[in-house]
Motif scaffolding. Structure first.
Motif, PDB file in Angstrom:
ATOM      1  N   ARG A 152      37.306  24.955  26.589  1.00 45.01           N
ATOM      2  CA  ARG A 152      37.639  25.401  27.946  1.00 45.01           C
ATOM      3  C   ARG A 152      38.768  24.560  28.525  1.00 45.01           C
ATOM      4  N   LYS A 153      39.557  25.185  29.381  1.00 43.21           N
ATOM      5  CA  LYS A 153      40.606  24.481  30.123  1.00 43.21           C
ATOM      6  C   LYS A 153      40.637  24.988  31.556  1.00 43.21           C
ATOM      7  N   SER A 154      40.878  24.081  32.482  1.00 37.92           N
ATOM      8  CA  SER A 154      41.054  24.469  33.875  1.00 37.92           C
ATOM      9  C   SER A 154      42.373  25.224  34.040  1.00 37.92           C
ATOM     10  N   VAL A 155      42.393  26.169  34.968  1.00 39.57           N
ATOM     11  CA  VAL A 155      43.642  26.871  35.269  1.00 39.57           C
ATOM     12  C   VAL A 155      44.657  25.921  35.912  1.00 39.57           C
ATOM     13  N   ARG A 156      44.203  24.755  36.373  1.00 34.79           N
ATOM     14  CA  ARG A 156      45.095  23.771  36.995  1.00 34.79           C
ATOM     15  C   ARG A 156      45.650  22.782  35.983  1.00 34.79           C
ATOM     16  N   ASP A 157      45.331  22.949  34.719  1.00 34.91           N
ATOM     17  CA  ASP A 157      45.704  21.982  33.691  1.00 34.91           C
ATOM     18  C   ASP A 157      47.205  21.680  33.718  1.00 34.91           C
ATOM     19  N   ASN A 158      47.543  20.378  33.778  1.00 41.77           N
ATOM     20  CA  ASN A 158      48.934  19.895  33.753  1.00 41.77           C
ATOM     21  C   ASN A 158      49.788  20.415  34.910  1.00 41.77           C
ATOM     22  N   SER A 159      49.164  20.772  36.017  1.00 42.21           N
ATOM     23  CA  SER A 159      49.916  21.276  37.161  1.00 42.21           C
ATOM     24  C   SER A 159      49.861  20.283  38.319  1.00 42.21           C
ATOM     25  N   PHE A 160      50.653  20.543  39.348  1.00 42.16           N
ATOM     26  CA  PHE A 160      50.660  19.749  40.571  1.00 42.16           C
ATOM     27  C   PHE A 160      49.278  19.696  41.207  1.00 42.16           C
ATOM     28  N   PHE A 161      48.450  20.712  40.946  1.00 42.85           N
ATOM     29  CA  PHE A 161      47.149  20.845  41.588  1.00 42.85           C
ATOM     30  C   PHE A 161      46.017  20.224  40.779  1.00 42.85           C
ATOM     31  N   GLY A 162      46.322  19.704  39.593  1.00 44.24           N
ATOM     32  CA  GLY A 162      45.296  19.142  38.717  1.00 44.24           C
ATOM     33  C   GLY A 162      44.592  17.957  39.342  1.00 44.24           C
ATOM     34  N   GLY A 163      43.287  17.866  39.106  1.00 42.67           N
ATOM     35  CA  GLY A 163      42.511  16.726  39.579  1.00 42.67           C
ATOM     36  C   GLY A 163      42.042  16.834  41.010  1.00 42.67           C
TER      37      GLY A 163
END
Length: 314
Positions: free
Chosen positions: A88-99
Motif C-alpha cells: 500500500r501507498k498513501s496518495v500523498r506519497d512524496n508530495s508537499f502534503f506528505g506526513g
C-alpha cells in the motif's frame, strides 16, 4: 461470462494533466475552489491534474501499476494498492502534503489564502486549522517560493536585452532595516530593479561599504547591464568593476527614477507585518516578496502551485 471491471490505475487521464501555462491562467475565488474540491475524490482529481500528487503509482516490489482504490478509513478516502503484492501507498506519497494529518481540502484552502496574503487570523477562520499548523504551512509556502526564485535565477537581473541593447537597472543606496522593533537589531538591505520589467532583487548585506556593495552588484546584476544610480561614493567606480562589465550613469537625485524605491517601500510593508516573528527568516521573507512581485497578484495562486509541483516531482 462478463469480464470483471478493470481496476483504476490512474486518478485522471493523462490528457487531463495541466501545463504550467494552463495552471497560471486559472482564476479561482475561494468559493469556487472550495466547491471544486468538495469531496475527497474531487480533491485528489484536482491535485493530480496540477501535478501536486502522483497520478499513478508502481508497486515497489513487482513494479506493476498499483490500483487506485477506495479506502474509507483513511483521511483521503483513497490509497494505492498492489493487488498482487498487497503493498500500500498513501496518495500523498512524496508530495508537499506528505506526513500531514490535515485534510487535503483544508491544505489547498490554506495555500490559496496564503497566496493572496490573507492575515493569519483570516486563514485560521477560513480553513479551521489550528494556529500553529497554519504558521508552519505558511512558512513551508515561503520556503517553496524561495526555492523557486533560486531555481529560476530570479535574483539575477539585467544583462543584454533581446534587442541587443543593455538592460537598464536602477540601484539605490542601501537601507537600514530594523529586524525587531523592541531591540536595536538591524541589517543593511541593498536592491536593484529593471526599469522596464517586474524583475528586481533585495538582499541583506553585512554593511554599506564599497566592497559589500560591489560584491552584491556582481552577484545579482548580469554583465552588460547599464546601471543607473545616484551620486554616492560607493558607486563611483561601477564602470570599472571587472575591467568594465557594466556601463554606469549618475542621475541627479531630483530626477532619479523611483522604481527601486517603490520596490523597497512595498517590501517594507510585508517585512514589518511579519517581524519580529522568530519563525520567519529574514532572507526567506524578502524572497517571498520578490516572488510575489515577479508574478503579480492575478497569477499568484497558480504560481505557488507550480513552485510546489517543481519541488515535489511526483
Amino acid at each position: 461470462m462478463a469480464d470483471s471491471p478493470k481496476e483504476r490505475t490512474e486518478i485522471v487521464n493523462l490528457d487531463q494533466i495541466m501545463t504550467d501555462q494552463q495552471i497560471k491562467e486559472e482564476r479561482w475565488t475561494f468559493t469556487a475552489l472550495s466547491e471544486a474540491i468538495n469531496t475527497k475524490e474531487n480533491c485528489l482529481i484536482w491535485l493530480a491534474k496540477r501535478r501536486l500528487i502522483k497520478n499513478s503509482c508502481k508497486c515497489i516490489n513487482c513494479h506493476q501499476p498499483a490500483s487506485f482504490i477506495s479506502y474509507e478509513q483513511g483521511i483521503d478516502g483513497f490509497r494505492w494498492l498492489c493487488l498482487d503484492c498487497n503493498i500500500r501507498k498513501s496518495v500523498r506519497d512524496n508530495s508537499f502534503f506528505g506526513g500531514s494529518h490535515i485534510s487535503l481540502l483544508q491544505l489547498i484552502q490554506l495555500i490559496y489564502c496564503w497566496s493572496y496574503d490573507m492575515p493569519l487570523d483570516n486563514i485560521i477562520h477560513e480553513t479551521k486549522i489550528y494556529k500553529e499548523t497554519v504558521i508552519a504551512y505558511c512558512n513551508f509556502c515561503r520556503e517553496e517560493c524561495e526555492k523557486y526564485i533560486n531555481r529560476h535565477g530570479l535574483l539575477e537581473i539585467g544583462g543584454i536585452g533581446d534587442n541587443g541593447e543593455p538592460i537598464i537597472v536602477e540601484i539605490n543606496e542601501p537601507k537600514q532595516f530594523k529586524r525587531k522593533y523592541l531591540t536595536c537589531e538591524s541589517c543593511w538591505v541593498f536592491g536593484g530593479k529593471e526599469r522596464h520589467s517586474r524583475k528586481g532583487f533585495l538582499v541583506e548585506i553585512p554593511d554599506n561599504t564599497k566592497a559589500s556593495l560591489t560584491e552584491a552588484i556582481t552577484k545579482h546584476i548580469l554583465p552588460g547591464t547599464h546601471i543607473e544610480s545616484r551620486s554616492i561614493a560607493a558607486f563611483a567606480n561601477i564602470a570599472k568593476i571587472h575591467s568594465g562589465i557594466y556601463s554606469h550613469s549618475v542621475v541627479k537625485q531630483q530626477v532619479h527614477t523611483t522604481n527601486v524605491e517603490k520596490l523597497w517601500m512595498r517590501a517594507k510593508r510585508l517585512l514589518r507585518r511579519q517581524f519580529g516573528s522568530s519563525t520567519i527568516q529574514f532572507s526567506t521573507s524578502v524572497n517571498e516578496f520578490l516572488f510575489r512581485n515577479s508574478i503579480g497578484d492575478g497569477h499568484i495562486f497558480g504560481a505557488v502551485l507550480i513552485a510546489i509541483a517543481e519541488d515535489y516531482v511526483v
